[in-house]
Design an enzyme around this catalytic site. Structure first.
Site, mmCIF file in Angstrom:
data_model
loop_
_atom_site.group_PDB
_atom_site.id
_atom_site.type_symbol
_atom_site.label_atom_id
_atom_site.label_comp_id
_atom_site.label_asym_id
_atom_site.label_seq_id
_atom_site.Cartn_x
_atom_site.Cartn_y
_atom_site.Cartn_z
ATOM 1 N N TYR A 131 46.712 11.228 69.197
ATOM 2 C CA TYR A 131 47.731 12.270 69.139
ATOM 3 C C TYR A 131 49.044 11.710 68.590
ATOM 4 O O TYR A 131 49.662 12.298 67.698
ATOM 5 C CB TYR A 131 47.947 12.853 70.531
ATOM 6 C CG TYR A 131 48.991 13.940 70.580
ATOM 7 C CD1 TYR A 131 48.717 15.223 70.129
ATOM 8 C CD2 TYR A 131 50.273 13.674 71.071
ATOM 9 C CE1 TYR A 131 49.688 16.219 70.164
ATOM 10 C CE2 TYR A 131 51.241 14.660 71.111
ATOM 11 C CZ TYR A 131 50.943 15.932 70.653
ATOM 12 O OH TYR A 131 51.907 16.908 70.683
ATOM 13 N N SER A 167 56.109 15.695 67.903
ATOM 14 C CA SER A 167 56.087 15.563 69.358
ATOM 15 C C SER A 167 57.030 14.461 69.780
ATOM 16 O O SER A 167 57.221 13.473 69.055
ATOM 17 C CB SER A 167 54.676 15.235 69.845
ATOM 18 O OG SER A 167 54.683 14.915 71.232
ATOM 19 N N LYS A 182 50.976 12.797 65.052
ATOM 20 C CA LYS A 182 52.334 13.334 65.025
ATOM 21 C C LYS A 182 53.295 12.396 64.289
ATOM 22 O O LYS A 182 54.270 12.850 63.669
ATOM 23 C CB LYS A 182 52.819 13.616 66.442
ATOM 24 C CG LYS A 182 52.050 14.743 67.133
ATOM 25 C CD LYS A 182 52.110 16.041 66.341
ATOM 26 C CE LYS A 182 51.497 17.210 67.074
ATOM 27 N NZ LYS A 182 51.615 18.481 66.321
#
Length: 286
Positions: free
Chosen positions: A160, A147, A164
């Site tokens: 998150y 990401s 990633k």
């Protein structure tokens, strides 16, 4: 990996039931590949399977929870049994949380859920598919979806971003391993920016009691006097997911280590400048 090395061979796309995964599956089918569409939401995978079949490709759908190693071993067995050979593995399945929340307000379960899908899912696929890929004399390629969040500070999105960032490090290390061992397997890290998908509603996939609205999670914006980011809200700069598949296909064909959907965030240049300025010059580089 040249187009002729893709034609007529198999591909597996996790999280393939919509959004970026669907776009990747369609791009691979357009390169005359047969595709296994894997998704935790079986009906979504079935719809994409039907789209690929309408293009004249052999496509199957498989329900798979990527956080479960045994389900991905079963996925690999099914993929090889059905398609005979897998040239491309797209580890795309991923989840996020809404509302954004401070890391200290997140539960251990929040972090475990996101890491379980976003990082462990890719690792489980690595364990299930790489030995099979390595046993083939034909080249193969793996795409791991990271990401753009890893390339800039994103307050309220720590789990998150961490998951990633783990994908980034794992991808670079395994790419180097495959090359050093002469396995003929390439690796691309995909960095999507904002894309118009249902991704922000990921918590629908959690047990009801674990969802943010059932637990009264404190939104990150409470600390900044901003408006909470809601699931399903439009994100500025979000692109149509249809644009992502061709980017991924190009990266596979040219064995690119990175693929981007958006311009590089300015923070990356600033971070590079600071690291360069602070890097000791008296020590040998590793």
């Amino acid at each position: 990996m040249r187009r002729e090395h893709l034609r007529g061979r198999g591909a597996v796309v996790t999280g393939g039931g919509g959004g970026i995964g669907r776009s990747i599956a369609l791009a691979l089918a357009g390169a005359e590949m047969d595709v296994v569409v894997a998704d935790i939401e079986l009906e979504a995978a079935e719809r994409v399977r039907d789209e690929l079949s309408a293009l004249g490709r052999h496509a199957i759908n498989v329900r798979a929870d990527v956080s479960q190693a045994d389900e991905l071993e079963a996925l690999a067995e099914t993929a090889y049994a059905e398609l005979g050979d897998i040239a491309v593995l797209a580890n795309n399945a991923g989840v996020t949380w809404r509302p954004y929340r401070a890391s200290w307000d997140a539960s251990v379960g929040d972090f475990e859920w996101i890491m379980g899908v976003n990082f462990w899912g890719a690792f489980h696929c690595h364990r299930a598919f790489v030995p099979r890929m390595a046993a083939s004399p034909l080249p193969a390629h793996i795409v791991n979806t990271s990401s753009i969040a890893t390339l800039k500070p994103t307050p309220g999105h720590a789990a998150y971003t961490a998951s990633k960032a783990a994908i980034d490090g794992f991808s670079l290390a395994t790419r180097a391993e495959y090359a050093a061992a002469g396995l003929g397997i390439g690796v691309t890290v995909l960095y999507p920016g904002p894309v118009q998908t249902a991704f922000a509603t990921s918590e629908r996939l959690r047990p009801t009691a674990d969802r943010a609205d059932a637990r009264g999670v404190v939104p990150w914006q409470t600390y900044t006097d901003g408006e909470p980011m809601q699931a399903g809200a439009e994100t500025p700069g979000a692109i149509d997911p249809a644009a992502v598949g061709p980017v991924v296909l190009d990266a596979i064909e040219h064995d690119r280590p990175y693929a981007m959907t958006h311009p590089l965030p300015p923070y990356v240049h600033e971070r590079t400048r600071l690291l360069t300025e602070l890097s000791p010059t008296a020590l040998p580089a590793e």
